[in-house]
Write a protein that holds these residues in place. Structure first.
Motif, PDB file in Angstrom:
ATOM      1  N   MET A  18      81.759  26.513  19.973  1.00 24.78           N
ATOM      2  CA  MET A  18      80.666  27.430  20.184  1.00 24.78           C
ATOM      3  C   MET A  18      81.183  28.587  21.037  1.00 24.78           C
ATOM      4  O   MET A  18      81.773  28.392  22.093  1.00 24.78           O
ATOM      5  N   ASN A  19      80.923  29.802  20.557  1.00 25.66           N
ATOM      6  CA  ASN A  19      81.387  30.962  21.312  1.00 25.66           C
ATOM      7  C   ASN A  19      80.348  31.397  22.348  1.00 25.66           C
ATOM      8  O   ASN A  19      79.245  30.869  22.401  1.00 25.66           O
ATOM      9  N   GLN A  20      80.725  32.368  23.168  1.00 23.47           N
ATOM     10  CA  GLN A  20      79.853  32.814  24.264  1.00 23.47           C
ATOM     11  C   GLN A  20      78.533  33.368  23.742  1.00 23.47           C
ATOM     12  O   GLN A  20      77.470  33.114  24.313  1.00 23.47           O
ATOM     13  N   SER A  21      78.580  34.105  22.661  1.00 22.62           N
ATOM     14  CA  SER A  21      77.366  34.680  22.080  1.00 22.62           C
ATOM     15  C   SER A  21      76.394  33.577  21.653  1.00 22.62           C
ATOM     16  O   SER A  21      75.178  33.670  21.886  1.00 22.62           O
ATOM     17  N   GLU A  22      76.910  32.541  21.019  1.00 21.40           N
ATOM     18  CA  GLU A  22      76.065  31.418  20.598  1.00 21.40           C
ATOM     19  C   GLU A  22      75.491  30.686  21.810  1.00 21.40           C
ATOM     20  O   GLU A  22      74.333  30.282  21.792  1.00 21.40           O
ATOM     21  N   ARG A  23      76.287  30.522  22.851  1.00 21.51           N
ATOM     22  CA  ARG A  23      75.792  29.887  24.081  1.00 21.51           C
ATOM     23  C   ARG A  23      74.645  30.680  24.692  1.00 21.51           C
ATOM     24  O   ARG A  23      73.656  30.125  25.149  1.00 21.51           O
ATOM     25  N   GLU A  24      74.804  32.005  24.698  1.00 22.28           N
ATOM     26  CA  GLU A  24      73.758  32.859  25.252  1.00 22.28           C
ATOM     27  C   GLU A  24      72.464  32.769  24.440  1.00 22.28           C
ATOM     28  O   GLU A  24      71.373  32.712  25.005  1.00 22.28           O
TER      29      GLU A  24
END
Length: 65
Positions: free
Chosen positions: A1-7
């Motif tokens: 999971m990338n940072q954008s998805e985490r956000e």
């Protein structure tokens, strides 16, 4: 999971925790549909045109300013 998805996931969590009764009803409808067709609640919610998702998109736009 990338940072954008985490956000996005964090925003979804916050939206659920602070949702109005009407928004919770729409979220519940999406959740039921995802359970019935075996799709991810997250994917269905992000791709939904529901009022709750519109709120999340607006919050996302505001945070990007």
């Amino acid at each position: 999971m990338n940072q954008s998805e985490r956000e996005l996931l964090e925003k979804l969590d916050n939206l659920v925790l602070t949702a109005s009764p009407d928004e919770l009803q729409k979220i519940q409808e999406i959740d039921l549909q995802t359970q019935l067709n075996g799709t991810s609640f997250y994917d269905a919610f992000v791709n939904s045109t529901s009022l709750a998702n519109q709120s999340m998109r607006q919050e996302s736009r505001e945070s990007n300013r």
